[in-house]
Write an enzyme that holds these catalytic residues in place. Structure first.
Site, PDB file in Angstrom:
ATOM      1  N   CYS A 113       0.713  -1.149  -0.061  1.00  0.00           N
ATOM      2  CA  CYS A 113       0.028  -0.177   0.000  1.00  0.00           C
ATOM      3  C   CYS A 113       0.682   1.210   0.107  1.00  0.00           C
ATOM      4  CB  CYS A 113      -1.070   0.085   1.228  1.00  0.00           C
ATOM      5  SG  CYS A 113      -2.195  -1.457   0.937  1.00  0.00           S
ATOM      6  N   HIS A 254      -3.351   7.233   1.631  1.00  0.00           N
ATOM      7  CA  HIS A 254      -3.561   6.074   1.083  1.00  0.00           C
ATOM      8  C   HIS A 254      -5.039   5.659   1.484  1.00  0.00           C
ATOM      9  CE1 HIS A 254      -3.798   1.746   0.199  1.00  0.00           C
ATOM     10  NE2 HIS A 254      -3.757   1.421   1.498  1.00  0.00           N
ATOM     11  N   ASN A 284      -9.728  -0.371  -1.028  1.00  0.00           N
ATOM     12  CA  ASN A 284      -8.565  -0.363  -1.083  1.00  0.00           C
ATOM     13  C   ASN A 284      -7.908  -0.941  -2.267  1.00  0.00           C
ATOM     14  OD1 ASN A 284      -5.652  -0.529  -0.586  1.00  0.00           O
ATOM     15  ND2 ASN A 284      -5.948  -1.425   1.466  1.00  0.00           N
TER      16      ASN A 284
HETATM   17  N1  COA Z   1     -18.800  -7.979   8.749  1.00  0.00           N
HETATM   18  C1  COA Z   1     -19.085  -8.181   9.787  1.00  0.00           C
HETATM   19  N2  COA Z   1     -18.548  -8.347  11.087  1.00  0.00           N
HETATM   20  C2  COA Z   1     -17.267  -8.671  10.972  1.00  0.00           C
HETATM   21  C3  COA Z   1     -16.444  -8.467   9.673  1.00  0.00           C
HETATM   22  C4  COA Z   1     -17.428  -8.112   8.748  1.00  0.00           C
HETATM   23  N3  COA Z   1     -17.052  -8.105   7.147  1.00  0.00           N
HETATM   24  N4  COA Z   1     -15.435  -8.675   9.624  1.00  0.00           N
HETATM   25  C5  COA Z   1     -14.804  -8.892  11.011  1.00  0.00           C
HETATM   26  N5  COA Z   1     -16.137  -8.871  11.674  1.00  0.00           N
HETATM   27  C6  COA Z   1     -16.397  -8.921  13.193  1.00  0.00           C
HETATM   28  C7  COA Z   1     -15.348  -9.813  13.713  1.00  0.00           C
HETATM   29  O1  COA Z   1     -15.237 -11.248  13.562  1.00  0.00           O
HETATM   30  C8  COA Z   1     -15.555  -9.475  15.191  1.00  0.00           C
HETATM   31  O2  COA Z   1     -16.604 -10.226  15.676  1.00  0.00           O
HETATM   32  P1  COA Z   1     -16.455 -10.665  17.249  1.00  0.00           P
HETATM   33  O3  COA Z   1     -16.279  -9.491  18.210  1.00  0.00           O
HETATM   34  O4  COA Z   1     -17.522 -11.574  17.592  1.00  0.00           O
HETATM   35  O5  COA Z   1     -15.010 -11.663  17.299  1.00  0.00           O
HETATM   36  C9  COA Z   1     -15.989  -8.015  15.129  1.00  0.00           C
HETATM   37  O6  COA Z   1     -16.585  -7.751  13.880  1.00  0.00           O
HETATM   38  C10 COA Z   1     -14.849  -7.055  15.255  1.00  0.00           C
HETATM   39  O7  COA Z   1     -13.716  -7.402  14.556  1.00  0.00           O
HETATM   40  P2  COA Z   1     -12.379  -6.760  14.500  1.00  0.00           P
HETATM   41  O8  COA Z   1     -11.512  -7.439  13.507  1.00  0.00           O
HETATM   42  O9  COA Z   1     -11.994  -6.469  15.940  1.00  0.00           O
HETATM   43  O10 COA Z   1     -13.041  -5.578  13.532  1.00  0.00           O
HETATM   44  P3  COA Z   1     -12.182  -4.227  13.474  1.00  0.00           P
HETATM   45  O11 COA Z   1     -12.897  -3.063  13.752  1.00  0.00           O
HETATM   46  O12 COA Z   1     -10.690  -4.208  13.682  1.00  0.00           O
HETATM   47  O13 COA Z   1     -12.529  -3.957  11.729  1.00  0.00           O
HETATM   48  C11 COA Z   1     -10.983  -4.222   9.843  1.00  0.00           C
HETATM   49  C12 COA Z   1     -11.733  -5.096  10.976  1.00  0.00           C
HETATM   50  C13 COA Z   1     -10.366  -5.189   9.103  1.00  0.00           C
HETATM   51  C14 COA Z   1     -11.913  -3.475   9.095  1.00  0.00           C
HETATM   52  C15 COA Z   1      -9.894  -3.339  10.535  1.00  0.00           C
HETATM   53  O14 COA Z   1      -9.056  -3.944  11.410  1.00  0.00           O
HETATM   54  C16 COA Z   1      -9.224  -2.545   9.312  1.00  0.00           C
HETATM   55  O15 COA Z   1      -9.430  -1.870   8.601  1.00  0.00           O
HETATM   56  N6  COA Z   1      -7.728  -3.124   9.665  1.00  0.00           N
HETATM   57  C17 COA Z   1      -6.792  -2.330   8.821  1.00  0.00           C
HETATM   58  C18 COA Z   1      -6.811  -3.114   7.422  1.00  0.00           C
HETATM   59  C19 COA Z   1      -6.056  -2.253   6.427  1.00  0.00           C
HETATM   60  O16 COA Z   1      -5.965  -1.071   6.395  1.00  0.00           O
HETATM   61  N7  COA Z   1      -5.108  -3.317   5.702  1.00  0.00           N
HETATM   62  C20 COA Z   1      -4.509  -2.741   4.551  1.00  0.00           C
HETATM   63  C21 COA Z   1      -3.036  -2.180   5.104  1.00  0.00           C
HETATM   64  S1  COA Z   1      -2.811  -0.759   4.181  1.00  0.00           S
END
Ligand code: COA
Length: 329
Positions: A113, A254, A284
């Site tokens: 990224c 980004h 993304n």
């Molecule tokens: N839909 C519904 N629920 C979802 C889900 C989805 N697509 N993805 C995850 N969940 C659930 C999880 O299973 C978890 O449930 P639980 O509490 O019962 O275990 C809950 O939502 C919270 O999950 P979590 O992983 O803590 O969510 P989050 O707020 O961290 O959001 C991302 C997840 C991936 C959106 C976030 O972590 C993120 O954006 N990270 C950075 C990713 C990124 O930018 N990557 C590229 C790098 S440049």
């Protein structure tokens, strides 16, 4: 030493769209969760005939057309991508051939990224060294090819697209590239990667069965690093050049997650009108987000000649960077 400026821009996104509602039929998720946790509403997905070089060539042609030059005038082509058409030859070679950029050299740059930002820094230095007059930096990724559409933690985030900036020497030292800060931190490699297909774990029936040719991510780890690092690098870069956040006309970050961007902007004290956000439409697109966001900012009349623009990115690696430019057209 000449100053490097961005003199043209081109972009391409494939026409097919995958909405949050479409994804909710594939994995257990819903539009409200995706919008609230990421800001993404839809993303463009390439049909199977389209590979990364096709999108890169389309973006490159638009940039060359905008500047009114022939591909044969290019000195170098840098293709920033984690989804090359194949591991070798480089996608840069495929793009050079398709464009007819006779006499150019080039290479692929792998920084996920942060790829486009690293390409920009590299291109700016080739030009300001006085050894290159026209460098095309392309960010292109067909993320849909390496995304596991049974993994709701990653499949909601990514889309396909490409963008290109032409970098040239500037007659006016007051415009163009000002400076950058870039950092890699390989301790983050474990949190965002594609495990198989390289020399560590070559393709086999087992790697396919275990779905190891897809992006694996620990989202919260990446999120926390991104929030901290994006702010830190922007702040340090501005200070290094004796500038304040209020001097910045636009932050073009980004586009990974709206919450990462908002946290960065808030800590810098930048109001929403100074921050470009278009991930609702594209998700993304990895190396393509910054040119796509820049194009939208120009189209909306938010980015004009003379504006101080701050680009920033964090990605797999970890890789991270921030780059300051005085917009030149
Ligand atoms: N839909 C519904 N629920 C979802 C889900 C989805 N697509 N993805 C995850 N969940 C659930 C999880 O299973 C978890 O449930 P639980 O509490 O019962 O275990 C809950 O939502 C919270 O999950 P979590 O992983 O803590 O969510 P989050 O707020 O961290 O959001 C991302 C997840 C991936 C959106 C976030 O972590 C993120 O954006 N990270 C950075 C990713 C990124 O930018 N990557 C590229 C790098 S440049």
């Amino acid at each position: 030493m000449p100053t490097a400026k961005i003199s043209a821009l081109g972009c391409f996104v494939p026409p097919g769209i995958l909405t949050n509602d479409d994804l909710s039929k594939m994995v257990e998720t819903n539009d409200a969760w995706i919008v609230e946790r990421t800001g993404i509403r839809e993303r463009h997905i390439a049909t199977k005939e389209i590979a990364t070089s096709d999108m890169a060539v389309a973006a490159a042609r638009e940039a060359l057309g905008q500047r009114g030059i022939e591909a044969s005038e290019l000195d170098a082509i840098i293709v920033c991508t984690v989804t090359p058409d194949m591991l070798f030859p480089s996608t840069a070679c495929l793009v050079q051939n398709r464009l007819g950029a006779v006499g150019a050299w080039g290479f692929d740059l792998v920084a996920a990224c942060s790829g486009f930002l690293y390409g920009l820094t590299t291109g700016a230095h080739l030009v300001s060294a006085g050894t290159h007059r026209k460098v095309l930096v392309i960010g292109a990724d067909t993320m849909s090819r390496i995304i596991d559409y049974t993994d709701r933690g990653t499949c909601i985030l990514f889309g396909d697209g490409a963008g290109a900036f032409l970098i040239e020497p500037s007659e006016n030292p007051a415009e163009g590239f000002i400076g950058h800060i870039s950092e890699i931190d390989g301790s983050g490699a474990q949190f965002l990667n594609m495990p198989a297909g390289g020399s560590r774990l070559p393709a086999s029936a087992e790697t396919v069965a275990k779905r190891l040719h897809y992006v694996k991510q620990e989202g919260q780890q990446v999120f926390k690093f991104a929030v901290r690092k994006m702010y830190e690098l922007c702040d340090n870069l501005l200070k290094k050049h004796g500038l304040k956040p209020s001097d910045v006309k636009l932050l073009i970050p980004h586009q990974a997650n709206k919450r990462i961007i908002s946290a960065t902007a808030e800590r810098l004290g930048l109001p929403p009108e100074k921050v470009v956000l278009n991930l609702d439409k594209y998700g993304n697109t990895t190396a393509a987000t910054i040119p796509l966001a820049t194009r939208d900012a120009i189209a909306d009349g938010r980015l004009k000649k003379g504006d101080l623009v701050l680009f920033a990115a964090v990605g797999a690696g970890y890789t991270a960077g921030a780059s300051l430019w005085r917009w030149a057209y």
